[in-house]
Design an enzyme around this catalytic site. Structure first.
Site, PDB file in Angstrom:
ATOM      1  N   ASN A   1      16.135   0.199   3.147  1.00  0.00           N
ATOM      2  CA  ASN A   1      15.896   1.229   2.121  1.00  0.00           C
ATOM      3  C   ASN A   1      16.674   2.477   2.521  1.00  0.00           C
ATOM      4  OD1 ASN A   1      14.843   3.137   0.387  1.00  0.00           O
ATOM      5  ND2 ASN A   1      12.799   3.152   1.319  1.00  0.00           N
ATOM      6  N   TRP A   2      17.772   2.710   1.848  1.00  0.00           N
ATOM      7  CA  TRP A   2      18.638   3.842   2.220  1.00  0.00           C
ATOM      8  C   TRP A   2      18.068   5.182   1.764  1.00  0.00           C
ATOM      9  CZ3 TRP A   2      24.244   1.954   0.616  1.00  0.00           C
ATOM     10  CH2 TRP A   2      24.547   0.773   1.317  1.00  0.00           C
ATOM     11  N   LYS A   3      17.080   5.161   0.899  1.00  0.00           N
ATOM     12  CA  LYS A   3      16.506   6.391   0.341  1.00  0.00           C
ATOM     13  C   LYS A   3      17.629   7.233  -0.280  1.00  0.00           C
ATOM     14  CE  LYS A   3      12.826   5.851   3.631  1.00  0.00           C
ATOM     15  NZ  LYS A   3      11.779   6.428   4.466  1.00  0.00           N
TER      16      LYS A   3
ATOM     17  N   HIS B   1       6.608   2.982  -3.171  1.00  0.00           N
ATOM     18  CA  HIS B   1       6.928   3.503  -1.838  1.00  0.00           C
ATOM     19  C   HIS B   1       6.126   4.797  -1.622  1.00  0.00           C
ATOM     20  CE1 HIS B   1       8.984   5.382   1.470  1.00  0.00           C
ATOM     21  NE2 HIS B   1       9.435   4.174   1.791  1.00  0.00           N
TER      22      HIS B   1
ATOM     23  N   GLU C   1       6.781   7.580  -0.443  1.00  0.00           N
ATOM     24  CA  GLU C   1       7.440   8.831  -0.846  1.00  0.00           C
ATOM     25  C   GLU C   1       7.350   9.026  -2.359  1.00  0.00           C
ATOM     26  OE1 GLU C   1      11.085   7.999   1.218  1.00  0.00           O
ATOM     27  OE2 GLU C   1       9.989   8.203   3.100  1.00  0.00           O
TER      28      GLU C   1
ATOM     29  N   GLU D   1       3.358  -0.359   4.878  1.00  0.00           N
ATOM     30  CA  GLU D   1       4.015   0.780   5.516  1.00  0.00           C
ATOM     31  C   GLU D   1       3.000   1.877   5.780  1.00  0.00           C
ATOM     32  OE1 GLU D   1       8.468   0.847   4.685  1.00  0.00           O
ATOM     33  OE2 GLU D   1       7.529   1.766   2.953  1.00  0.00           O
TER      34      GLU D   1
ATOM     35  N   GLY E   1       9.422   7.342   9.036  1.00  0.00           N
ATOM     36  CA  GLY E   1      10.352   8.424   9.362  1.00  0.00           C
ATOM     37  C   GLY E   1       9.859   9.353  10.462  1.00  0.00           C
TER      38      GLY E   1
ATOM     39  N   SER F   1       9.385   3.264  10.961  1.00  0.00           N
ATOM     40  CA  SER F   1      10.083   3.452  12.241  1.00  0.00           C
ATOM     41  C   SER F   1      10.368   2.137  12.968  1.00  0.00           C
ATOM     42  CB  SER F   1       9.307   4.420  13.135  1.00  0.00           C
ATOM     43  OG  SER F   1       9.166   5.662  12.483  1.00  0.00           O
TER      44      SER F   1
ATOM     45  N   GLY G   1      13.977   1.963   7.002  1.00  0.00           N
ATOM     46  CA  GLY G   1      14.561   3.181   6.447  1.00  0.00           C
ATOM     47  C   GLY G   1      15.691   3.668   7.335  1.00  0.00           C
ATOM     48  N   GLY G   2      15.386   4.615   8.196  1.00  0.00           N
ATOM     49  CA  GLY G   2      16.401   5.265   9.038  1.00  0.00           C
ATOM     50  C   GLY G   2      17.361   4.293   9.724  1.00  0.00           C
TER      51      GLY G   2
HETATM   52  P1  PGA Z   1      11.641   4.443   8.318  1.00  0.00           P
HETATM   53  O1  PGA Z   1      11.319   4.235   6.771  1.00  0.00           O
HETATM   54  O2  PGA Z   1      12.133   3.120   8.850  1.00  0.00           O
HETATM   55  O3  PGA Z   1      12.717   5.504   8.360  1.00  0.00           O
HETATM   56  O4  PGA Z   1      10.375   4.863   8.980  1.00  0.00           O
HETATM   57  C1  PGA Z   1      10.738   3.044   6.297  1.00  0.00           C
HETATM   58  C2  PGA Z   1      10.527   3.143   4.818  1.00  0.00           C
HETATM   59  O5  PGA Z   1      10.165   4.209   4.329  1.00  0.00           O
HETATM   60  O6  PGA Z   1      10.728   2.160   4.071  1.00  0.00           O
END
Ligand code: PGA
Length: 252
Positions: free
Chosen positions: A9-11, A96, A98, A168, A174, A214, A235-236
């Site tokens: 997930n590149w956001k 998600h 966010e 999650e 993050g 993470s 994500g990251g």
């Molecule tokens: P993260 O994000 O790996 O940066 O913690 C995961 C996600 O939000 O899908």
């Protein structure tokens, strides 16, 4: 048997050229990949069609980070499930944290999006998870049960079979904090039990449940080794091809 998946997930990261480069770097690194993990790249909407054109590898699919809960029409700024499918997406993230936190997504709007995604041949990756406060108040299972019940359990068994679930924990996204392998396994097993109770054992056993929060090359091995963890939503660490590919390779 259920499918192993690692999704990136590149956001809201990577401009168009950088996004194309990253997708191509992942594709190049997976040229000789012989494992059985499905890889999903989830870039911003505007990158999807171009990346689709450039992908040559069957093991990489594309997903979108969100879709509208409306079919089509006068909804300025929204992107429909049909648009995503016709641009080359196979999957779509729904709910998600966010989106729940910053854009008012609710379990009910998630249910609407899941329906509309399925009507347009997209496979939803439905995200659930508790906040830090909810975990501290011992509400984790209650919150997740509600998210599953309202968001996904109105589906009939055949439709539910197209869903991927992502657990999650919000406190791990993050933040560099990861759920321990025991914490992840406990919640994944709980979700699988809920699915079994609602549908049946076969559907529960066939549902892919991803861990997100993470996840990185140094903790992926032990997380993915848990019996109910079928891969990750990253994500990251999905923004660097090398790290992302290491995580894919950890999902055996
Ligand atoms: P993260 O994000 O790996 O940066 O913690 C995961 C996600 O939000 O899908």
């Amino acid at each position: 048997m259920r499918r192993k998946i690692v999704a990136g997930n590149w956001k809201m990261n990577k401009n168009f050229q950088e996004g194309v480069e990253l997708a191509m770097a992942v594709q190049e690194s997976l040229k000789d990949y012989k494992g059985n993990c499905k890889v999903i790249l989830i870039p911003p909407f505007v990158h999807i069609a171009k990346i689709r054109e450039l992908l040559e590898n069957d093991i990489i699919s594309l997903g979108a980070q969100n879709c509208s809960n409306k079919d089509k029409g006068a909804y300025t700024g929204e992107v429909s499930a049909e648009m995503l499918w016709s641009s080359g997406a196979d999957y779509v993230l729904v709910g998600h944290s966010e989106r729940r936190q910053y854009y008012g997504e609710t379990n009910k709007s998630c249910a609407e999006k899941i329906n509309i995604a399925l009507d347009n041949q997209l496979m939803p990756i439905y995200c659930v998870g508790e906040t830090k406060e909810q975990r501290e108040k011992n509400e984790t299972f209650k919150v997740i049960e509600e998210q599953m019940k309202v968001g996904a359990f109105a589906l009939d068994a055949a439709d539910f079979g197209h869903l991927v679930i992502a657990y999650e924990p919000v406190w791990a996204i993050g933040t560099g904090l990861t759920a321990t392998k025991e914490q992840a396994q406990e919640v994944h097993a709980f979700i699988r039990k809920l699915i079994e109770k609602k549908y049946n054992k076969e559907i529960a056993n066939n549902t892919t449940i991803l861990y997100g929060g993470s996840c990185n090359p140094s903790n992926a091995d032990e997380l993915f080794a848990q019996p109910d963890v079928d891969g990750g939503l990253i994500g990251g660490a999905s923004l660097k091809a090398d790290d992302f590919v290491k995580i894919i390779q950890a999902n055996k």
